[in-house]
Design an enzyme around this catalytic site. Structure first.
Site, PDB file in Angstrom:
ATOM      1  N   ASP A 274       0.862  -1.184   0.000  1.00 36.75           N
ATOM      2  CA  ASP A 274       0.000   0.000   0.000  1.00 36.75           C
ATOM      3  C   ASP A 274       0.901   1.238   0.000  1.00 36.75           C
ATOM      4  OD1 ASP A 274      -1.529   2.265   1.380  1.00 36.75           O
ATOM      5  OD2 ASP A 274      -3.121   0.833   1.008  1.00 36.75           O
ATOM      6  N   ILE A 275       0.755   2.078  -1.033  1.00 38.10           N
ATOM      7  CA  ILE A 275       1.584   3.277  -1.154  1.00 38.10           C
ATOM      8  C   ILE A 275       1.281   4.231  -0.009  1.00 38.10           C
ATOM      9  CG2 ILE A 275       2.149   5.273  -2.609  1.00 38.10           C
ATOM     10  CD1 ILE A 275       1.420   3.567  -5.035  1.00 38.10           C
ATOM     11  N   GLU A 317      -4.503   2.172  -4.429  1.00 33.09           N
ATOM     12  CA  GLU A 317      -3.030   2.130  -4.343  1.00 33.09           C
ATOM     13  C   GLU A 317      -2.519   0.833  -3.725  1.00 33.09           C
ATOM     14  OE1 GLU A 317      -4.412   4.337  -0.575  1.00 33.09           O
ATOM     15  OE2 GLU A 317      -5.095   3.953  -2.616  1.00 33.09           O
TER      16      GLU A 317
END
Length: 544
Positions: A274-275, A317
């Site tokens: 997960d960014i 994301e």
């Protein structure tokens, strides 16, 4: 328990009830059949078996429109036939069929031939397997129904005129099986009349070929259908922005790795990425720059993973990676290398440059726990641990690890055996890492009330599971209000309906949350997590 195990249990209950009815001399009352179907649709809704829920709802609608008050054995068997095909667990033939087909090389296309003429079916198999890219299996309808989700056929060939079964009925059942998977169905028949062809196409056939077959033309027409399926699969399974697979591909890939684990004991690892601060990137630099951030991450991941590793954009994301035949530590090292490389990329322009990082959770899948939703939940826990402890890091899930020692008491009230077992397993999977669990199951409200759990001065979380319209199942709440402080209770209602009348009946009883079935397990977990998070007590009781 995996979803398939719930379906097995539900199927056994269906068969048990049918045997009871068929062994009775009396006719079956309409009201009994109505109650039976509502119980089935409730179970299907809760375990997320949408096809079973849809078929059962259709039968309920037909039952309401019918003027019948009683059913004889033959009428009942014919009426409930769609239910058998939806819930059938396949019996003893399932395991052997799966193992035989699953060992094929996945580069070949699996073609299933359904024909009760065994000699002709074997002839077709031998002729078609001269084509290097084909592997052919001859099967009967029951075997197809029970094994379909695991063998993943690429094409069906059905002889519409068979001695023992109606080919049109088979076509209709198979079409329902492949409704959302774009698997082509080719009909072969000696009868090339317009009536037969039109009915076949109407019921879902993609091609109709007259017997005797011209084998060279037959193979070309099969390949055309397979090519079309491949194009559609590519469109359906690929994320347009990043060029990696989308989340539709996750279950299919995961199930394949699970079959290898069961057969060869090949453990595998998976990771969720997960960014960090992605929303801020979109807000400050715009969504086009956010797209560039996502594209660059997918490019870096592709440069590091092996050919047989799988990258999936899970949503927004978030990405999931599957690493076949890979130990936990090796997968973690791989993700850390990707993080190191990715964090060095500069985004933005001129004096407004920035870099990105991500947080990740990594898990090794073994035969101790093979359920996809459970393992996704474990990875999520590791991911959020990384997020809450500084981000820009990779957290692995160790076997048997617990993040907290809080106590959670869970009481389950439901008169449906399948539902009770399913929720016991579901609650264990959701909270075994976060709490020391004590789970008890009760058959009915009276049994729960006699146990006296609700008399303690502690906060309670109660989930009411509606069974059918005439059973609102609110008596337990009334009793709680009489004997205990209602302020200690948080109440959630699971319902198949979203109507105003139903809501007004419940709202006066201080229901805090109303969850409409069917719901995803992760959605249920999120709702319950929110309620648990605001509790001041280390002891809670769930009543389902």
């Amino acid at each position: 328990m995996e979803k398939y195990e719930y379906l097995q249990l539900l199927n056994r209950n269906i068969q048990k009830q049918m045997n009871l009815w068929l062994n009775k001399e009396d006719k079956i009352r309409n009201s009994d059949l109505y109650s039976f179907l509502y119980s089935i649709v409730n179970s299907a809704l809760t375990i997320g078996f949408e096809k079973g829920e849809r078929i059962t709802e259709r039968l309920i609608s037909q039952l309401k429109e019918s003027n019948k008050t009683e059913w004889n054995h033959k009428e009942l068997q014919f009426f409930l036939f769609p239910l058998y095909s939806a819930f059938d667990d396949g019996g003893a033939t399932k395991k052997g069929t799966e193992e035989e087909i699953s060992i094929r090389e996945r580069t070949k296309k699996l073609i299933l031939v359904i024909d009760d003429d065994r000699v002709y079916a074997q002839f077709l198999k031998e002729q078609l397997e001269k084509e290097p890219s084909f592997i052919v299996k001859t099967m009967n309808l029951n075997c197809v129904i029970s094994s379909y989700d695991n063998i993943e056929p690429d094409c069906f060939i059905i002889d519409i005129h068979m001695k023992q079964q109606n080919g049109f009925d088979i076509l209709q059942i198979i079409k329902e099986k492949v409704e959302y998977k774009c698997v082509p169905i080719i009909i072969i028949s000696n009868d090339y009349s317009k009536k037969t062809r039109l009915l076949s196409y109407k019921l879902g056939a993609d091609d109709f070929i007259e017997k005797p077959l011209e084998m060279d033309e037959f193979i070309i027409r099969i390949n055309r259908q397979l090519d079309r399926k491949e194009i559609i699969d590519e469109l359906i399974m690929t994320d347009e922005l990043t060029g990696v697979y989308n989340r539709r591909f996750l279950k299919k890939s995961y199930d394949r790795l699970i079959r290898n684990l069961k057969r060869k004991k090949e453990y595998f690892s998976m990771a969720i990425i997960d960014i960090d601060n992605f929303k801020n990137i979109n807000d400050l630099f715009g969504h086009l720059e956010g797209d560039t951030v996502l594209e660059n991450l997918s490019t870096v991941m592709k440069s590091y993973v092996r050919d047989n590793d799988i990258i999936i954009r899970y949503g927004g994301e978030e990405f999931i990676l599957l690493f076949p035949n890979t130990k936990l530590q090796d997968a973690k090292i791989m993700i850390e290398k990707i993080l190191e490389q990715y964090s060095q990329i500069k985004f933005g322009h001129c004096h407004n440059e920035f870099t990105c990082t991500f947080s990740a959770g990594v898990l090794e899948v073994s035969d101790i726990e093979m359920d996809l939703n459970t393992n996704l939940s474990k990875m999520d826990d590791a991911l959020y641990y990384a997020k809450n402890n500084g981000k820009n890091q990779v957290k692995d899930v160790q076997r048997g690890s617990h993040l907290t020692g809080k106590k959670l008491n869970i009481g389950i009230i439901n008169d449906n055996t399948v539902m009770r077992k399913m929720f016991v397993s579901l609650m264990k999977n959701m909270y075994y890492k976060k709490f020391d669990l004590d789970i008890q199951a009760f058959k009915n409200d009276a049994q729960f009330l006699e146990a006296g759990w609700h008399l303690r001065e502690e906060p309670y979380l109660i989930i009411l599971n509606e069974i059918k319209p005439q059973m609102e199942k609110l008596e337990v709440v009334q009793e709680i209000k009489k004997s205990a402080d209602i302020d200690n209770f948080t109440i959630v209602k699971l319902t198949a309906r979203n109507d105003e009348e139903n809501t007004t009946k419940v709202l006066p009883l201080d229901v805090d949350n109303n969850i409409i079935k069917p719901f995803k397990q992760l959605e249920l977990k999120y709702r319950l997590d929110q309620l648990l998070r605001f509790s001041e007590s280390d002891q809670l009781i769930l009543v389902i």
